[in-house]
Design an enzyme around this catalytic site. Sequence first.
Site, PDB file in Angstrom:
ATOM      1  CB  SER A 141      49.332 -96.003  28.319  1.00 58.21           C
ATOM      2  OG  SER A 141      50.373 -95.178  27.853  1.00 58.21           O
ATOM      3  N   GLY A 182      52.834 -94.601  23.276  1.00 59.06           N
ATOM      4  CA  GLY A 182      53.082 -94.830  21.851  1.00 59.06           C
ATOM      5  C   GLY A 182      53.195 -96.326  21.588  1.00 59.06           C
ATOM      6  CG  LEU A 183      51.837 -97.679  17.764  1.00 62.50           C
ATOM      7  CD1 LEU A 183      51.940 -97.638  16.249  1.00 62.50           C
ATOM      8  CD2 LEU A 183      50.689 -98.589  18.192  1.00 62.50           C
ATOM      9  CB  SER A 184      55.450-102.305  20.618  1.00 63.76           C
ATOM     10  OG  SER A 184      56.615-103.058  20.894  1.00 63.76           O
ATOM     11  N   GLY A 185      58.052-100.224  20.214  1.00 58.97           N
ATOM     12  CA  GLY A 185      59.208 -99.917  19.361  1.00 58.97           C
ATOM     13  C   GLY A 185      59.308 -98.463  18.956  1.00 58.97           C
ATOM     14  CB  ALA A 186      57.034 -95.577  19.358  1.00 62.76           C
ATOM     15  N   GLY A 187      59.922 -95.917  20.855  1.00 67.45           N
ATOM     16  CA  GLY A 187      61.065 -95.253  21.501  1.00 67.45           C
ATOM     17  C   GLY A 187      60.811 -94.784  22.924  1.00 67.45           C
ATOM     18  CE  LYS A 188      55.770 -97.514  24.863  1.00 64.93           C
ATOM     19  NZ  LYS A 188      55.997 -98.066  23.503  1.00 64.93           N
ATOM     20  CB  THR A 189      62.198 -98.365  26.898  1.00 67.16           C
ATOM     21  OG1 THR A 189      60.958 -99.000  27.213  1.00 67.16           O
ATOM     22  CG2 THR A 189      63.250 -98.801  27.899  1.00 67.16           C
TER      23      THR A 189
HETATM   24  N1  LIG Z   1      64.145 -90.322  18.115  1.00 62.30           N
HETATM   25  C1  LIG Z   1      64.150 -91.532  18.663  1.00 62.30           C
HETATM   26  N2  LIG Z   1      63.710 -91.691  19.942  1.00 62.30           N
HETATM   27  C2  LIG Z   1      63.677 -92.922  20.513  1.00 62.30           C
HETATM   28  N3  LIG Z   1      64.081 -94.069  19.901  1.00 62.30           N
HETATM   29  C3  LIG Z   1      64.534 -93.971  18.640  1.00 62.30           C
HETATM   30  C4  LIG Z   1      64.583 -92.714  17.969  1.00 62.30           C
HETATM   31  N4  LIG Z   1      65.063 -92.923  16.726  1.00 62.30           N
HETATM   32  C5  LIG Z   1      65.304 -94.228  16.640  1.00 62.30           C
HETATM   33  N5  LIG Z   1      65.007 -94.884  17.781  1.00 62.30           N
HETATM   34  C6  LIG Z   1      65.175 -96.348  18.004  1.00 62.30           C
HETATM   35  O1  LIG Z   1      63.894 -96.938  18.145  1.00 62.30           O
HETATM   36  C7  LIG Z   1      63.943 -98.072  19.026  1.00 62.30           C
HETATM   37  C8  LIG Z   1      62.921 -97.850  20.143  1.00 62.30           C
HETATM   38  O2  LIG Z   1      62.857 -98.971  20.990  1.00 62.30           O
HETATM   39  P1  LIG Z   1      62.254 -98.907  22.471  1.00 62.30           P
HETATM   40  O3  LIG Z   1      62.567-100.199  23.120  1.00 62.30           O
HETATM   41  O4  LIG Z   1      62.698 -97.656  23.145  1.00 62.30           O
HETATM   42  O5  LIG Z   1      60.697 -98.797  22.165  1.00 62.30           O
HETATM   43  P2  LIG Z   1      59.463 -98.830  23.187  1.00 62.30           P
HETATM   44  O6  LIG Z   1      58.560 -97.731  22.749  1.00 62.30           O
HETATM   45  O7  LIG Z   1      59.942 -98.802  24.586  1.00 62.30           O
HETATM   46  O8  LIG Z   1      58.760-100.214  22.844  1.00 62.30           O
HETATM   47  P3  LIG Z   1      57.950-101.236  23.806  1.00 62.30           P
HETATM   48  O9  LIG Z   1      56.559-100.682  23.930  1.00 62.30           O
HETATM   49  O10 LIG Z   1      57.942-102.517  23.044  1.00 62.30           O
HETATM   50  O11 LIG Z   1      58.660-101.331  25.104  1.00 62.30           O
HETATM   51  C9  LIG Z   1      65.371 -98.134  19.547  1.00 62.30           C
HETATM   52  O12 LIG Z   1      66.070 -99.081  18.793  1.00 62.30           O
HETATM   53  C10 LIG Z   1      65.896 -96.708  19.298  1.00 62.30           C
HETATM   54  O13 LIG Z   1      67.294 -96.639  19.122  1.00 62.30           O
HETATM   55 MG   LIG Z   2      59.775-100.156  26.149  1.00 63.69          MG
END
Ligand SMILES: Nc1ncnc2c1ncn2[C@@H]1O[C@H](COP(=O)(O)OP(=O)(O)OP(=O)(O)O)[C@@H](O)[C@H]1O
Ligand SMILES: [Mg+2]
Length: 185
Positions: free
Chosen positions: A86, A11-18
């Site tokens: 990815s 998923g996109l950056s910030g979507a919530g993967k980590t």
């Molecule tokens: N249902 C949800 N699942 C996951 N994260 C959520 C949800 N709702 C809100 N969030 C918030 O969205 C943000 C996701 O950030 P995270 O670092 O996990 O994104 P990421 O996909 O890993 O980005 P990156 O590709 O930049 O590493 C967090 O601040 C988290 O609290």
């Molecule tokens: Mg991440």
Amino acid sequence: MHKSFVVWFTGLSGAGKTTLAVELEKKLRELGYENVQRLDGDIVRQDLTRDLGFTREDRNENIRRVGFVTELLSKNGVITICSFISPYRDARKKVRERVTKHGIPFIEVYVKCPLEVLIERDPKGLYAKALRGEIKNFTGIDDPYEEPENPEVIVETDKETVEESLEKILNYLKNENLILGGRPK
Ligand SMILES: Nc1ncnc2c1ncn2[C@@H]1O[C@H](COP(=O)(O)OP(=O)(O)OP(=O)(O)O)[C@@H](O)[C@H]1O
Ligand SMILES: [Mg+2]
């Protein structure tokens, strides 16, 4: 030893993967699963693939190397949780193939969230930079993201809490008999 499987967050950056990968690992350990390894884009790119950038070629090479590690871990009974943007379907498909050829389940989780919400969320300030043109090849801004066509699970993080999204994933794993309610298989 318990059965292994691979959970692949895309998923996109910030979507919530980590966020979801960390919570999933925590939950699995609470349930008694001991052989669990998380592989995360930010960490892998500081080490195993620190020589790579963000062109299509480099992104695919990043995922290819991660796929190699994922295959080795999962073949040896380790539940492997991967969190990588990815963006390319073909690279994800190749990892799936190298895992499933050993009979190991591959669970692709599409961590879905509209771009407007991500630009608002911007936990790392990266969207602001990309929109100002300070970062190039940023997925969703000036680089493509190919949505999964048949992901095992879709979580919509603009509509669900972290707990709700995690529950969806755990329910999938339970329904597929990959985890039991309480104890390792
Ligand atoms: N249902 C949800 N699942 C996951 N994260 C959520 C949800 N709702 C809100 N969030 C918030 O969205 C943000 C996701 O950030 P995270 O670092 O996990 O994104 P990421 O996909 O890993 O980005 P990156 O590709 O930049 O590493 C967090 O601040 C988290 O609290
Ligand atoms: Mg991440």
